[in-house]
Design a protein around this motif. Structure first.
Motif, PDB file in Angstrom:
ATOM      1  N   GLY A  49       0.891  -1.029  -0.068  1.00  9.20           N
ATOM      2  CA  GLY A  49      -0.024  -0.041   0.077  1.00  9.20           C
ATOM      3  C   GLY A  49       0.808   1.150  -0.042  1.00  9.20           C
ATOM      4  O   GLY A  49       0.288   2.462   0.011  1.00  9.20           O
TER       5      GLY A  49
ATOM      6  N   THR B 156       2.033   1.894  -8.343  1.00  9.22           N
ATOM      7  CA  THR B 156       1.886   3.050  -8.971  1.00  9.22           C
ATOM      8  C   THR B 156       2.993   3.860  -9.365  1.00  9.22           C
ATOM      9  O   THR B 156       3.138   4.281 -10.560  1.00  9.22           O
ATOM     10  CB  THR B 156       0.948   3.996  -7.864  1.00  9.22           C
TER      11      THR B 156
ATOM     12  N   GLU C 248      -2.481  10.349  -7.502  1.00  6.64           N
ATOM     13  CA  GLU C 248      -2.879   8.907  -8.052  1.00  6.64           C
ATOM     14  C   GLU C 248      -2.490   8.734  -9.541  1.00  6.64           C
ATOM     15  O   GLU C 248      -2.349   7.746 -10.149  1.00  6.64           O
ATOM     16  CB  GLU C 248      -4.190   8.484  -7.588  1.00  6.64           C
TER      17      GLU C 248
HETATM   18  N1  GDP Z   1      -2.795  10.484  -3.220  1.00  7.09           N
HETATM   19  C1  GDP Z   1      -1.890   9.609  -3.703  1.00  7.09           C
HETATM   20  N2  GDP Z   1      -2.131   8.320  -3.797  1.00  7.09           N
HETATM   21  C2  GDP Z   1      -1.177   7.535  -4.236  1.00  7.09           C
HETATM   22  C3  GDP Z   1       0.390   7.925  -4.512  1.00  7.09           C
HETATM   23  N3  GDP Z   1       0.950   6.702  -4.798  1.00  7.09           N
HETATM   24  C4  GDP Z   1       0.243   5.937  -4.538  1.00  7.09           C
HETATM   25  N4  GDP Z   1      -1.149   6.106  -4.248  1.00  7.09           N
HETATM   26  C5  GDP Z   1      -2.235   5.308  -3.985  1.00  7.09           C
HETATM   27  O1  GDP Z   1      -2.095   4.537  -2.895  1.00  7.09           O
HETATM   28  C6  GDP Z   1      -2.570   3.091  -3.052  1.00  7.09           C
HETATM   29  C7  GDP Z   1      -1.602   2.096  -2.931  1.00  7.09           C
HETATM   30  O2  GDP Z   1      -0.878   2.021  -4.241  1.00  7.09           O
HETATM   31  P1  GDP Z   1      -0.027   0.705  -4.649  1.00  7.09           P
HETATM   32  O3  GDP Z   1       0.727   1.259  -5.841  1.00  7.09           O
HETATM   33  O4  GDP Z   1      -0.936  -0.208  -5.122  1.00  7.09           O
HETATM   34  O5  GDP Z   1       0.713   0.349  -3.552  1.00  7.09           O
HETATM   35  P2  GDP Z   1       1.571  -0.975  -3.401  1.00  7.09           P
HETATM   36  O6  GDP Z   1       0.534  -1.668  -2.533  1.00  7.09           O
HETATM   37  O7  GDP Z   1       2.734  -0.554  -2.586  1.00  7.09           O
HETATM   38  O8  GDP Z   1       2.078  -1.482  -4.890  1.00  7.09           O
HETATM   39  C8  GDP Z   1      -3.313   3.433  -4.560  1.00  7.09           C
HETATM   40  O9  GDP Z   1      -4.603   3.684  -4.248  1.00  7.09           O
HETATM   41  C9  GDP Z   1      -2.593   4.437  -5.269  1.00  7.09           C
HETATM   42  O10 GDP Z   1      -3.371   5.007  -6.177  1.00  7.09           O
HETATM   43  C10 GDP Z   1       0.335   9.426  -4.333  1.00  7.09           C
HETATM   44  O11 GDP Z   1       1.742   9.859  -4.574  1.00  7.09           O
HETATM   45  N5  GDP Z   1      -0.637  10.223  -3.979  1.00  7.09           N
END
Ligand code: GDP
Ligand code: MG
Length: 438
Positions: free
Chosen positions: A111, A116, A282
Motif C-alpha cells: 500500500g 503506482t 494517483e
Molecule cells: N494520493 C496519492 N495516492 C497514491 C500515491 N501513490 C500511490 N497512491 C495510491 O495508494 C494506493 C496504493 O498504491 P499501490 O501502488 O497499489 O501500492 P503498493 O501496494 O505498494 O503496490 C493506491 O490507491 C494508489 O493510487 C500518491 O503519490 N498520492
C-alpha cells in the motif's frame, strides 16, 4: 564636529541598528522554541529534533547578526538553511536519471505505492528520453504473489503508460525472477522495473524474500517506496530495509495528502540517503523531483513561524520608532545616549558605521574618525560611571558629582563637561528638528 555629524545621522543609523549584534542564548530563545514547536508539529521525531537543533544552535550562537535582520529572524534563517542542507542541499533538485541498461528493484510496504510508482517512473523515463528525441524500451514485471490481483494492477498500468509487461508462468518469487531476467535479456530491453511484494508491517519473511531476490538479480538500483502518511514510522521502516537489504534511494509517495513533511527530514537527517522523487497524486504524471527547498518551507510553515517573523519585524519597528521619537521630541536622555553608544560599540568602529550611512555626504578623514572614537570611548566610560538619575537629569551634575565620575571613569572633569555640552547640542538640534517638522 563629530557630533554634528552623528546627531544629524542618528535616526538613520539607529533605524538600522535595532536588536543585538550577535546571536546569543537569550536573543534566540524565543525563535528556538518556535522552531522546535514547528519541527515537532511537522512530525519530525523528537530525538531528531533535539540533535538537529543542538547542532544548529551551537553553530548559530556567536554569529554576527546581519544588519537587515533581528536575531530571532536570523536564527530562523540559519535553521532554514540547515534544513535545506540536510534535506540534500540547494543543488539536489536536478532531476535524477537512471543509467541504461539497468535493473531496478522496487521495494516497500504493502500500500505504500510501489506499483503506482513503477508506472510513474516508466512514464517519467519515457518522457525524459522523448525530450532528447529517443525512445526507451522498458519492461516491467512483478513478483508480488502475496496480494491477489497485485500483478494484474501492474499489467493495467503498463498498458496505460505504453511499456512492456511480462508475466512469468512461475508463481514463486525466486523462480519467477530468474524467468523474468531471462526474458528481459533475451529481448534486449534497456530497463527492467521489478515490482515486489510488501507486507502491512516490516516482517522478516518479506525482508528475507527481498534479500534473496537481491542476490539473484543484483539490480543496479534498489528503490524504497515510502508512504509519507506513515509519518515518523517511515524512518523505522527505512532503517529496517536499509539494514536488511540496503537501498539506493527512496521515493516518498502521497505528498499531496495532508502529510507533514517531517518524515522526509528525519529520513535525510538520520539515514543520509537520497530522496529521489515524491509522489503527488494517483495519476501516472504525479511524480516530481524531490526539492529540498519546498520541503524545508513546508516544515517551517508548521507552527506559526510566519507569525513570529511578522511579530519580530513589527517589534523592530516599534523599537526604532521609540528611539526616533525620543530624538525628535528632544527628550533623549544620557540613558538613551548610553544605549546608543553601546550599540555603536557592538557594531564596530565608527569607520564601519560610516559605511552604513546613506549618501556618503559626510566623508570623514582618518583623523576625524580617530578623534571621534577616542571621544566615544571616554563618553562611554563617563556615562557608565553615572547614576541613573544623573543620566536622566544631567543638570544635577555638581562639581562634587563630576569629581566622583571623573575618578570612576578615569577621565578629566573637562571631558565630562565636553560630553554634557555635546549632549546639550544634540538635544538642541533635536528640538530644532522638532520645530521644523511640525
Ligand atoms: N494520493 C496519492 N495516492 C497514491 C500515491 N501513490 C500511490 N497512491 C495510491 O495508494 C494506493 C496504493 O498504491 P499501490 O501502488 O497499489 O501500492 P503498493 O501496494 O505498494 O503496490 C493506491 O490507491 C494508489 O493510487 C500518491 O503519490 N498520492
Ligand atoms: Mg502493488
Amino acid at each position: 564636529m563629530m557630533f554634528d555629524f552623528l546627531s544629524q545621522q542618528f535616526s538613520s543609523v539607529f533605524s538600522r541598528l535595532t536588536g543585538k549584534s550577535h546571536l546569543t542564548e537569550q536573543n534566540v530563545q524565543e525563535a528556538l522554541d518556535k522552531v522546535k514547536e514547528a519541527l515537532l508539529e511537522a512530525d519530525v521525531p523528537y530525538a531528531c529534533v533535539d540533535s538537529f537543533l543542538q547542532e544548529v544552535y551551537q553553530e548559530a550562537v556567536g554569529q554576527k547578526v546581519l544588519k537587515s535582520l533581528k536575531p530571532g529572524e536570523q536564527f530562523i534563517k540559519v535553521v532554514h538553511e540547515k534544513l535545506i542542507h540536510f534535506l540534500g542541499g540547494k543543488g539536489a533538485s536536478t532531476p535524477f536519471s537512471f543509467q541504461i541498461p539497468s535493473i531496478i528493484m522496487v521495494m516497500g510496504l504493502q500500500g505504500s505505492g510501489k506499483t503506482t510508482t513503477i508506472a510513474k517512473l516508466a512514464y517519467y523515463m519515457q518522457e525524459q528520453a522523448k525530450q532528447r528525441g529517443k525512445k526507451r524500451s522498458i519492461l516491467t514485471a512483478s513478483v508480488d504473489y502475496y496480494r491477489p490481483a497485485a500483478i494484474d494492477q501492474l499489467e493495467v498500468l503498463a498498458k496505460q503508460v505504453g511499456i512492456s509487461f511480462y508475466r512469468s508462468s512461475y508463481t514463486e518469487p525466486l523462480n519467477a525472477v530468474r524467468d523474468i531476467v531471462r526474458y528481459y535479456k533475451q529481448n534486449n530491453f534497456e530497463l527492467l522495473l521489478l515490482d515486489t511484494a510488501g507486507r502491512l508491517h516490516v516482517d522478516s519473511s518479506m525482508l528475507e524474500e527481498l534479500r534473496e531476490l537481491d542476490v539473484l538479480l543484483t539490480p543496479k538500483y534498489k528503490l524504497l517506496v515510502l508512504d509519507a502518511m506513515t509519518g515518523q514510522e517511515s524512518l523505522k521502516i527505512a532503517t529496517a530495509f536499509d539494514q536488511a537489504i540496503g537501498f539506493t534511494g527512496a521515493l516518498l509517495t502521497k505528498m499531496d495528502s495532508q502529510t507533514r513533511a517531517g518524515a522526509a527530514f528525519a529520513f535525510r537527517y538520520m539515514l543520509n540517503k537520497p530522496l529521489l522523487f515524491v509522489g503527488t497524486g494517483e495519476k501516472i504524471t504525479d511524480l516530481e523531483t524531490f526539492y529540498p527547498e519546498r520541503i524545508a518551507k513546508r516544515i517551517l510553515g508548521m507552527g506559526d513561524l510566519t507569525t513570529l517573523l511578522e511579530k519580530a519585524a513589527t517589534a523592530g519597528k516599534e523599537e526604532q520608532a521609540r528611539t526616533a521619537q525620543a530624538f525628535m521630541w528632544g527628550t533623549m536622555t544620557l540613558e538613551d545616549f548610553a544605549q546608543q553608544l553601546q550599540m555603536i560599540n557592538k557594531l564596530g568602529s565608527l569607520a564601519s558605521i560610516a559605511r552604513y550611512l546613506p549618501g556618503g555626504a559626510f566623508k570623514l578623514s582618518e583623523e576625524q574618525i580617530e578623534q571621534g572614537e577616542r571621544e566615544l570611548k571616554k563618553f562611554k566610560a563617563i556615562i557608565s560611571s553615572m547614576t541613573k538619575k544623573e543620566r536622566i537629569y544631567p543638570k544635577i551634575l555638581t562639581s562634587s558629582r563630576k569629581q566622583r565620575i571623573a575618578k570612576g571613569a578615569g577621565v578629566q572633569i573637562s571631558d565630562i563637561n565636553l560630553l554634557v555640552s555635546r549632549f546639550e547640542q544634540m538635544r538642541q538640534f533635536a528640538k530644532l528638528f522638532k520645530k521644523f517638522n511640525r
